[in-house]
Design a protein around this motif. Structure first.
Motif, PDB file in Angstrom:
ATOM      1  N   GLY A 148       2.842  -3.529 -26.126  1.00 50.38           N
ATOM      2  CA  GLY A 148       4.017  -4.231 -26.631  1.00 50.38           C
ATOM      3  C   GLY A 148       4.508  -5.348 -25.731  1.00 50.38           C
ATOM      4  O   GLY A 148       5.578  -5.920 -25.970  1.00 50.38           O
ATOM      5  N   VAL A 149       3.737  -5.669 -24.702  1.00 47.86           N
ATOM      6  CA  VAL A 149       4.183  -6.698 -23.751  1.00 47.86           C
ATOM      7  C   VAL A 149       4.011  -8.096 -24.362  1.00 47.86           C
ATOM      8  O   VAL A 149       2.963  -8.402 -24.926  1.00 47.86           O
ATOM      9  N   ARG A 150       5.073  -8.905 -24.265  1.00 46.14           N
ATOM     10  CA  ARG A 150       4.977 -10.315 -24.626  1.00 46.14           C
ATOM     11  C   ARG A 150       5.233 -11.133 -23.376  1.00 46.14           C
ATOM     12  O   ARG A 150       6.114 -10.785 -22.576  1.00 46.14           O
ATOM     13  N   PRO A 151       4.472 -12.215 -23.193  1.00 40.82           N
ATOM     14  CA  PRO A 151       4.736 -13.058 -22.016  1.00 40.82           C
ATOM     15  C   PRO A 151       6.060 -13.795 -22.204  1.00 40.82           C
ATOM     16  O   PRO A 151       6.518 -13.942 -23.339  1.00 40.82           O
ATOM     17  N   PRO A 152       6.674 -14.261 -21.130  1.00 42.71           N
ATOM     18  CA  PRO A 152       7.944 -14.975 -21.247  1.00 42.71           C
ATOM     19  C   PRO A 152       7.835 -16.182 -22.175  1.00 42.71           C
ATOM     20  O   PRO A 152       8.802 -16.496 -22.880  1.00 42.71           O
ATOM     21  N   SER A 153       6.670 -16.823 -22.208  1.00 43.01           N
ATOM     22  CA  SER A 153       6.523 -17.991 -23.086  1.00 43.01           C
ATOM     23  C   SER A 153       6.637 -17.591 -24.559  1.00 43.01           C
ATOM     24  O   SER A 153       6.808 -18.449 -25.423  1.00 43.01           O
ATOM     25  N   ARG A 154       6.529 -16.288 -24.851  1.00 42.59           N
ATOM     26  CA  ARG A 154       6.754 -15.828 -26.222  1.00 42.59           C
ATOM     27  C   ARG A 154       7.970 -14.889 -26.280  1.00 42.59           C
ATOM     28  O   ARG A 154       8.045 -13.987 -27.101  1.00 42.59           O
ATOM     29  N   GLY A 155       8.885 -15.103 -25.337  1.00 43.43           N
ATOM     30  CA  GLY A 155      10.165 -14.402 -25.400  1.00 43.43           C
ATOM     31  C   GLY A 155      10.218 -13.054 -24.703  1.00 43.43           C
ATOM     32  O   GLY A 155      11.220 -12.338 -24.802  1.00 43.43           O
TER      33      GLY A 155
END
Ligand SMILES: Nc1nc2c(c(=O)[nH]1)N[C@H]1C(S)=C(S)[C@@H](COP(=O)(O)O)O[C@H]1N2
Ligand SMILES: [Mo]
Length: 531
Positions: free
Chosen positions: A323-330
């Motif tokens: 479920g990890v999203r990078p900061p560039s995707r919020g």
């Protein structure tokens, strides 16, 4: 005029003084031998030399450590251990001499060193608790008692009554017997400790032998034939595991049993926390990639760079499943902190791991399970980033956090939070101060700008113009690239300098910087004498 400088004869004579020094040395030797033996039962990392050495490594200022890596290379750990033993030896001798005057206090001094070792062992990041104090404490206790007993033999006997001229004496025979017995017993204990120590980690060795690496779902292309220039003296394009540089803080290489190993992924923005076994990873789709790894402590022209074929799990996919999203995707976490079984922490930008590059949890190197020294069973790799911000060996935990919230090991020691690899090039041949013959001389080496790629390499002779070198075939932009240059060498002294241009068009800077805080810059030069 003649000046006589007289040393006062010590109380009881020189021989007794020497015997005191010997007592101290023997007590120190016995203490260490016993401590090492006990540590094989507790944990090899809990031995006093390893524990104090580890604590010393952690407390060494960045500049000194970097100097040690430059100066002693992969021998840095041997030098440190020898240094600790030398200091301990001197202190033991001093305690022995002191005990001639204050027997109890001398023995108590030995105990004090035991306490220092115990504190160091229990405060190591990988300490498993108070048992880690045992090796140092038991060893010191034995050493203290031995010193007390030996110095007891050195007690001066009063001169026979009424015979004031008679020499006072001590029990030489008794001392020699006791000292000889102590030395023999310590050597036997030390030998036993070594034998037991060598057989430790057998389960880990067996678990490594049992690994069969499956074929990768996404194999690497064969290395292009032209990737290796045909010039003697240039580094092999693929570095063998044996020749691969090793840089880490581990005084004892961790031997991890792959069967019981687990990796936990957790932290900010992890909606599906996971704990994976080695079998879980082996059972996933694997990728195989050639990746060149570089150490931030590599000086311009230095050896801490190597290229291998790695097989492993794509890290971004795994993070995605959690479920990890990078900061560039919020996503809320911008830093991924990897923790190893020996307490190392390494922080990597989540955006770099998830931007499509081949960041991986590597399970194999050059077709074999990882060697223990290179992180068995699993290590991390992120193309384009120096090892200290990407390549955690013996990894056991991945925590998603932020750069604001947490500083990993090297960042606490003044290295940069983020450290992409700087564009570099190296002349492998001719060697510095080489004496090539006039005529055609092949100049050749490697250049790297991982994840950007190398587009041009140029060579300059003395203060002449930059001349294009011939580039070998590119394997991938995540690997180094070899180059060669046909030089019409004329007699005399010459300086050869190299510079690379990466695929963004940036030319390798001439500006020299130190390795601290984010990697050395500048250009490699070699001075030769053409005959
Ligand atoms: N557990 C652990 N991982 C570590 C380190 C370490 O000290 N401990 N050193 C890092 C550094 S500084 C580098 S350059 C690479 C080197 O990897 P290698 O020894 O396999 O070449 O490992 C990285 N991973
Ligand atoms: Mo490094």
């Amino acid at each position: 005029m003649k000046t006589a400088w007289k040393v006062p004869r010590p109380h009881g004579g020189w021989r007794r003084t020497a015997a005191g020094a010997l007592s101290g040395a023997l007590a120190g030797f016995a203490a260490l031998a016993v401590a090492e033996l006990v540590s094989t039962a507790v944990r090899p990392e809990a031995g006093p030399v390893v524990a104090v050495g580890g604590a010393a490594i952690d407390r060494t200022p960045a500049a000194v450590k970097d100097w040690a890596i430059q100066e002693f290379g992969t021998n840095d750990k041997l030098v440190l251990k020898s240094g600790i033993l030398a200091v301990l030896g001197l202190l033991a001798v001093a305690l022995g001499l002191f005990a001639l005057y204050r027997r109890r206090t001398g023995s108590a001094g030995v105990l004090l060193f035991g306490v220092v070792g115990a504190v160091a062992a229990t405060s190591r990041p990988d300490s498993t608790g108070l048992v880690d104090a045992l090796p140092s404490l038991v060893g010191a206790l034995v050493g203290a008692v031995l010193l007390y007993v030996l110095v007891g033999r050195l007690a001066l006997r009063p001169a026979p009554a009424g015979d004031a001229a008679a020499e006072t004496g001590w029990d030489r025979r008794g001392f020699l017997i006791a000292a000889g017995a102590a030395a023999a017993a310590s050597a036997a204990v030390g030998g036993l400790g070594r034998t037991l120590g060598a057989s430790l980690g057998k389960d880990a060795v067996a678990s490594r032998k049992a690994v069969t690496l499956p074929a990768a779902a996404s194999p690497a292309d064969a290395v292009p034939k032209g990737a290796q220039v045909r010039v003697a003296g240039v580094s092999p394009f693929v570095t063998s595991a044996d020749d691969f540089y090793r840089v880490d803080t581990a005084l004892v290489v961790p031997k991890v049993n792959a069967d019981t190993w687990r990796l936990r992924i957790h932290g900010k923005g992890v909606t599906r926390e996971r704990t994976l076994s080695f079998a879980d990873l082996l059972g996933r789709e694997l990728i195989e990639r050639d990746i060149t790894l570089t150490c931030v402590s590599n000086e311009v022209g230095g050896p801490y760079v190597g290229n291998a074929r790695w097989i492993g799990v794509r890290l971004a996919d795994l993070l995605d499943e959690c479920g990890v999203r990078p900061p560039s995707r919020g996503g809320p976490a911008d830093q991924l902190v990897a923790r190893s079984v020996d307490g190392m922490t390494i922080g990597t930008p989540v955006d770099d791991v998830m931007d499509g590059r081949d960041a991986m949890l590597a399970l194999g190197m050059n077709g074999e399970p990882l060697p223990f020294a290179h992180g068995f069973p699993v290590r991390m790799l992120v193309p384009g980033l120096y090892g200290y911000v990407s390549a955690c060996k013996w990894i056991q935990d991945i925590e998603l956090t932020t750069f604001d919230d947490y500083d990993p090991y090297w960042v606490k020691r003044d290295w940069a939070r983020k450290a992409p690899i700087k564009t570099q090039s190296r002349i492998d041949t001719p060697k510095p101060f080489g004496r090539p013959k006039a005529g055609t001389v092949m100049v050749a080496g490697v250049a790297w700008a991982q994840h950007r790629g190398i587009d041009k390499v140029e060579v300059r002779v003395d203060d002449g113009p930059w001349q294009a070198a011939e580039l070998a075939a590119e394997d991938s932009r995540d690997t180094w690239r070899q180059w060669s240059f046909r030089w019409r060498a004329t007699p005399g002294n010459h300086t050869l300098t190299v510079r690379a241009t990466d695929r963004t068009g940036a030319i390798q800077t001439a500006r020299r910087t130190r390795t601290i805080p984010d990697g050395a810059s500048g250009r490699h030069s070699v001075v030769v004498t053409v005959d």
